[in-house]
Scaffold this motif. Sequence first.
Motif, short mmCIF file in Angstrom:
data_model
loop_
_atom_site.label_atom_id
_atom_site.label_comp_id
_atom_site.label_asym_id
_atom_site.label_seq_id
_atom_site.Cartn_x
_atom_site.Cartn_y
_atom_site.Cartn_z
N LYS A 158 1.05 -1.03 -0.20
CA LYS A 158 -0.17 0.12 0.00
C LYS A 158 0.47 1.04 0.03
CE LYS A 158 -2.00 -1.00 3.73
NZ LYS A 158 -3.20 -1.85 4.85
N GLN A 159 2.09 1.53 0.67
CA GLN A 159 2.83 2.35 0.31
C GLN A 159 3.09 2.67 -0.48
OE1 GLN A 159 3.11 4.63 3.53
NE2 GLN A 159 4.49 5.42 3.18
N TRP A 160 4.07 1.65 -0.83
CA TRP A 160 4.97 1.90 -1.96
C TRP A 160 4.19 1.70 -3.71
CZ3 TRP A 160 9.07 4.69 -1.36
CH2 TRP A 160 9.28 5.31 -0.64
N GLY A 161 2.93 0.63 -3.80
CA GLY A 161 2.40 0.49 -4.64
C GLY A 161 2.79 -0.58 -6.08
N LEU A 247 11.35 13.13 -12.08
CA LEU A 247 11.84 12.45 -10.25
C LEU A 247 10.27 11.76 -9.83
CD1 LEU A 247 14.80 14.62 -9.08
CD2 LEU A 247 15.37 11.94 -10.16
N GLY A 248 10.81 10.97 -9.39
CA GLY A 248 9.52 10.10 -9.27
C GLY A 248 9.48 9.97 -7.22
N TYR A 249 8.14 10.30 -7.22
CA TYR A 249 7.66 10.30 -5.53
C TYR A 249 6.12 9.52 -5.41
CZ TYR A 249 10.57 13.89 -4.75
OH TYR A 249 12.38 14.89 -4.59
N ARG A 250 6.01 8.99 -3.82
CA ARG A 250 4.41 9.26 -3.12
C ARG A 250 4.30 10.20 -2.41
NH1 ARG A 250 2.28 4.76 -5.40
NH2 ARG A 250 1.58 3.89 -3.42
N THR A 251 3.28 10.67 -3.16
CA THR A 251 2.31 10.84 -2.71
C THR A 251 1.48 10.54 -1.33
OG1 THR A 251 0.81 13.83 -2.78
CG2 THR A 251 0.62 12.08 -3.99
N PHE A 302 -3.78 8.15 2.96
CA PHE A 302 -3.98 7.15 1.23
C PHE A 302 -3.05 7.18 0.96
CE2 PHE A 302 -8.44 7.50 3.27
CZ PHE A 302 -8.62 6.08 2.97
N SER A 303 -1.67 6.26 0.44
CA SER A 303 -0.77 6.43 -0.34
C SER A 303 -0.54 6.35 -1.87
CB SER A 303 0.51 5.78 0.27
OG SER A 303 2.22 6.01 -0.65
N ARG A 304 -0.68 6.38 -3.21
CA ARG A 304 -0.60 6.68 -4.51
C ARG A 304 0.66 7.48 -4.50
NH1 ARG A 304 -2.27 11.50 -6.38
NH2 ARG A 304 -3.73 12.83 -4.66
N GLU A 305 0.68 7.48 -6.08
CA GLU A 305 1.65 8.41 -6.85
C GLU A 305 1.34 9.47 -7.01
OE1 GLU A 305 3.11 7.75 -11.73
OE2 GLU A 305 1.80 6.45 -10.60
N CYS A 306 2.85 9.76 -7.05
CA CYS A 306 2.54 11.69 -7.09
C CYS A 306 2.10 12.22 -8.14
CB CYS A 306 3.93 12.11 -6.74
SG CYS A 306 3.88 13.77 -6.18
N ILE A 311 1.46 16.97 -3.82
CA ILE A 311 2.49 16.88 -2.99
C ILE A 311 3.51 16.67 -2.37
CG2 ILE A 311 2.85 17.82 -0.56
CD1 ILE A 311 0.52 19.17 -0.45
N PRO A 312 5.40 16.04 -3.20
CA PRO A 312 6.05 14.92 -2.97
C PRO A 312 5.63 14.84 -1.34
CG PRO A 312 7.09 17.25 -3.79
CD PRO A 312 5.36 17.68 -4.06
#
Length: 384
Positions: A158-161, A247-251, A302-306, A311-312
């Motif tokens: 869930k945190q990192w998808g 650059l990739g982040y989770r939001t 809830f974590s998802r792709e930014c 907000i990163p």
Amino acid sequence: MTHKDALIVGAGFSGAVIARTLAEAGQSVTVIDARPHVAGNCYTERDAETDVMIHVYGPHIFHTGDEEVWDYVNRFGVFRRYDHRVKTTSQGAVYLMPVNLHTINQFYGKTFGPAEAAAHIAAQASSDIDEPANFEEQAMKFIGPDLYGAFFKGYTEKQWGCSPRDLPASILKRLPVRFSYNDSYFAHPHQGMPEEGYTAIVAAILDHPGIELRLGTEYEAGMEEGFGHLFWSGPLDGYFGYALGRLGYRTLDFERFTEEGDYQGCAVMNYGDSDVPFTRITEHKHFAPWESHEGSVCYREFSRECGPDDIPYYPIRMVEEKKLLADYVAKAQALEGVTFVGRLGSYRYLDMDVTIREALDCARGHLAAQAAGSPTPAFSVDPL
């Protein structure tokens, strides 16, 4: 803008500490931030409905073993002792986190002593993995399939998808397993919360006659003209207009709800089961246990792709991101007069105490470079 020694983009801890250090050295600086408030993602405010101090962008707990950093933040406000303790709901039961002797005994229905628990966990762990290649293999080698499945697999997905098999082993290496009943989340000697919130601390750091603060002000190319140096605490790729890609982040998305009384009895409750869509619930009045409130404010996270407008929060730093990061670092190092700082500027996950330490070192290094007539490097700490 008239000539000043430095323009600092970002009024979070990085920008504020650099600004204060330069101002105390006699320099004149301007700090700008696109948001209407200081403190960045550490921003706190009183909830209008309950008067609870809210961590608007998610909880921040100050902990450090750095004596100078601890003394530094205490210059600007009163910190009250706060020992962070986390619970997790998994498979219909509530456990203590990080995994400790109580967690192990509860999970297995045993009364192990420390040595017995260590031997039991060693027996569960996979002995055929020499060098774990990913998060899941590290877990199998470290704690075995039972504890991994209950506490880490679903939460991590869930945190990192993504599958834990796609994540580096180094992420799990930071998570402790204790064969004692110590359930304090952090081991640092100094742990606390600012009595009046982080916003007041950062505002006090920025309160100096040598600092001009401009909120609600977006950086525009060329704005640094007339300044001796630019310190950038925004996204590294954003400085270059995302010319090479993002650059990739989770939001995080936050679902707010209120309750009368006490909702869950603790500040943070993680949810390890994969069929629960959120990663945790935070109850913010528990972050200030010295206060008393009849009402309570909670948030499901809830974590998802930014996306571009989000907000990163967490830099992903997987293989493709690291390749892109290296390209942006090369572009940054080819510049003169710009230094990239902080979590976003260096594309690294940083705790608050490390952020402050690096900001102090960066500002002092800049002053030393000026005195020596040499350029200040693009990064005070190598992002790679």
